[in-house]
Design an enzyme around this catalytic site. Structure first.
Site, PDB file in Angstrom:
ATOM      1  N   ARG A  71       0.757  -1.162   0.063  1.00  0.00           N
ATOM      2  CA  ARG A  71      -0.012   0.302  -0.075  1.00  0.00           C
ATOM      3  C   ARG A  71       0.833   1.256   0.070  1.00  0.00           C
ATOM      4  O   ARG A  71       0.535   2.174  -0.657  1.00  0.00           O
ATOM      5  CB  ARG A  71      -1.052   0.079   1.225  1.00  0.00           C
ATOM      6  N   HIS A  75       0.666   4.132  -2.885  1.00  0.00           N
ATOM      7  CA  HIS A  75       0.373   5.402  -2.529  1.00  0.00           C
ATOM      8  C   HIS A  75       1.254   6.680  -2.784  1.00  0.00           C
ATOM      9  O   HIS A  75       0.855   7.573  -2.949  1.00  0.00           O
ATOM     10  CB  HIS A  75      -0.273   5.575  -1.145  1.00  0.00           C
ATOM     11  N   HIS A 210      -5.596  -6.238  -4.107  1.00  0.00           N
ATOM     12  CA  HIS A 210      -6.414  -6.326  -2.928  1.00  0.00           C
ATOM     13  C   HIS A 210      -6.695  -7.767  -2.396  1.00  0.00           C
ATOM     14  O   HIS A 210      -7.189  -7.978  -1.439  1.00  0.00           O
ATOM     15  CB  HIS A 210      -8.004  -5.588  -3.250  1.00  0.00           C
ATOM     16  N   THR A 211      -6.103  -8.746  -3.232  1.00  0.00           N
ATOM     17  CA  THR A 211      -6.171 -10.203  -2.501  1.00  0.00           C
ATOM     18  C   THR A 211      -5.258 -10.123  -1.266  1.00  0.00           C
ATOM     19  O   THR A 211      -5.613 -11.105  -0.602  1.00  0.00           O
ATOM     20  CB  THR A 211      -5.682 -11.239  -3.647  1.00  0.00           C
ATOM     21  N   TRP A 242     -10.556  -8.856   2.030  1.00  0.00           N
ATOM     22  CA  TRP A 242     -11.341  -8.993   0.607  1.00  0.00           C
ATOM     23  C   TRP A 242     -11.512 -10.607   0.283  1.00  0.00           C
ATOM     24  O   TRP A 242     -12.233 -10.842  -0.483  1.00  0.00           O
ATOM     25  CB  TRP A 242     -10.532  -8.273  -0.491  1.00  0.00           C
ATOM     26  N   THR A 243     -10.214 -11.301   0.902  1.00  0.00           N
ATOM     27  CA  THR A 243     -10.140 -12.862   0.760  1.00  0.00           C
ATOM     28  C   THR A 243      -9.899 -13.481   1.922  1.00  0.00           C
ATOM     29  O   THR A 243      -9.638 -12.804   3.092  1.00  0.00           O
ATOM     30  CB  THR A 243      -9.030 -13.126  -0.282  1.00  0.00           C
ATOM     31  N   ASP A 250      -2.823 -14.599  -4.980  1.00  0.00           N
ATOM     32  CA  ASP A 250      -3.352 -15.405  -5.906  1.00  0.00           C
ATOM     33  C   ASP A 250      -4.689 -14.504  -6.734  1.00  0.00           C
ATOM     34  O   ASP A 250      -4.647 -13.250  -6.695  1.00  0.00           O
ATOM     35  CB  ASP A 250      -3.861 -16.704  -5.332  1.00  0.00           C
ATOM     36  N   ASP A 271     -14.530  -2.312  -6.065  1.00  0.00           N
ATOM     37  CA  ASP A 271     -14.594  -3.678  -6.466  1.00  0.00           C
ATOM     38  C   ASP A 271     -15.765  -4.205  -7.197  1.00  0.00           C
ATOM     39  O   ASP A 271     -15.388  -5.137  -8.124  1.00  0.00           O
ATOM     40  CB  ASP A 271     -14.392  -4.484  -5.056  1.00  0.00           C
TER      41      ASP A 271
END
Length: 321
Positions: A71, A75, A210-211, A242-243, A250, A271
């Site tokens: 991140r 950014h 975002h995984t 998110w996962t 992945d 998303d």
């Protein structure tokens, strides 16, 4: 708050550290003793980058900090504006995110933690810019989480002062209301990423990162305080991912967003639009079906992201691995 960034800012003001850097370079000379002769070897910039990369890998393995290191690099580089030619006004991967007030921008909530994690490595290798270190940490975090190798190049020039930070508002939002009167999340993503020079396919590929990671209510206002997937960590517990396996890189992000059937997983407007928007949908479907296709396209888009707005010093340094 500026208090959080004081330590990091001091080291990186270019004019203030010239003498210190000269002393450190002298200390980095190594005596290599053989049976017949004694020679002095200087640590080259390429060697320093390689050693810093090794230290970054150990940091990630020990702290499970893959998501926040991805991140901070995003950014930093995501402030790029292709319509501005001057450095550093054009934004991009120039290390400015470490400075106040940029580090306190709303979209950067929590990122002082990432800067602080990397501070000791930054101090140890003064030939390695913060701009390089942020991008290095991001690429290594993805690779160590099982993602693709990203063949980064090094030699980015740092911004030097707080006056050179990017203005607020250049980064994408997860939910509306979106800036400048934009109402649809897909249009918002395009407005932000087209400004950087990306196309629809690259937007979707990059979204797949975002995984990794979670949203935290005390930072973004999104998600739950904790879920069954995050309540025990690893790392700092809490937040909404998110996962399910949020430290594994992945194509689960695309599968889970498409199903959108687990209340303990977050799906934001930006998303959901990857499957709702006609321009994004073919790529999102492709990546949900094929992890290999996702990895191939992601590595290319990430490499492009890592070089946005860069001023090389003097030329990029390449590594075979």
């Amino acid at each position: 708050m500026q208090v959080q960034t004081t330590r990091v800012v001091t080291r990186s003001t270019c004019s203030a550290v010239t003498a210190t850097r000269s002393i450190r370079r002298l200390r980095r000379r190594e005596l290599v003793i053989s049976s017949a002769t004694q020679t002095v070897r200087r640590t080259t910039k390429k060697e320093a980058i390689k050693d810093a990369r090794d230290d970054v890998r150990e940091l990630i393995k020990g702290r499970h900090c893959n998501p926040i290191l991805v991140r901070v690099a995003w950014h930093d580089s995501g402030t790029y504006d292709k319509n501005i030619s001057e450095f550093p006004q054009r934004g991009g991967a120039n290390g400015s995110v470490r400075f106040y007030p940029e580090i306190t921008h709303a979209a950067n909530s929590g990122l002082p933690v990432a800067v602080e994690l990397l501070k000791d490595i930054a101090d140890k290798y003064d030939g390695v810019s913060y701009a390089d270190l942020f991008q290095m940490a991001s690429a290594q975090a993805i690779e160590l989480a099982g993602g693709p190798h990203i063949p980064l190049r090094y030699g980015r020039t740092d911004t030097c002062t707080e006056e050179e930070v990017a203005p607020e508002g250049r980064l994408p939002a997860g939910e509306g209301p979106f800036p400048e009167g934009v109402t649809m999340p897909g249009d918002h993503l395009r407005k932000v990423f087209y400004r950087m020079g990306f196309n629809d396919q690259e937007i979707v590929a990059l979204s797949g990162a975002h995984t990794l990671g979670r949203v935290k209510k005390d930072r973004s206002g999104f998600g739950k305080e904790k879920t069954k997937y995050t309540e025990n960590g690893p790392g700092t517990p809490g937040g909404t991912s998110w996962t399910i396996e949020w430290l594994k890189f992945d194509n689960s992000y695309f599968k889970d967003v498409k199903k959108h059937d687990d209340p303990d997983l977050v799906v934001l407007a930006t998303d959901e639009c990857l499957f709702a928007d006609e321009g994004f949908r073919p790529y999102a479907e492709k990546y949900a079906e094929s992890q290999d296709a996702f990895f191939e396209d992601y590595a290319k888009a990430h490499l492009k992201l890592s070089e946005l707005g860069v001023k090389w010093d003097p030329e990029p340094i390449e590594f075979d691995v």
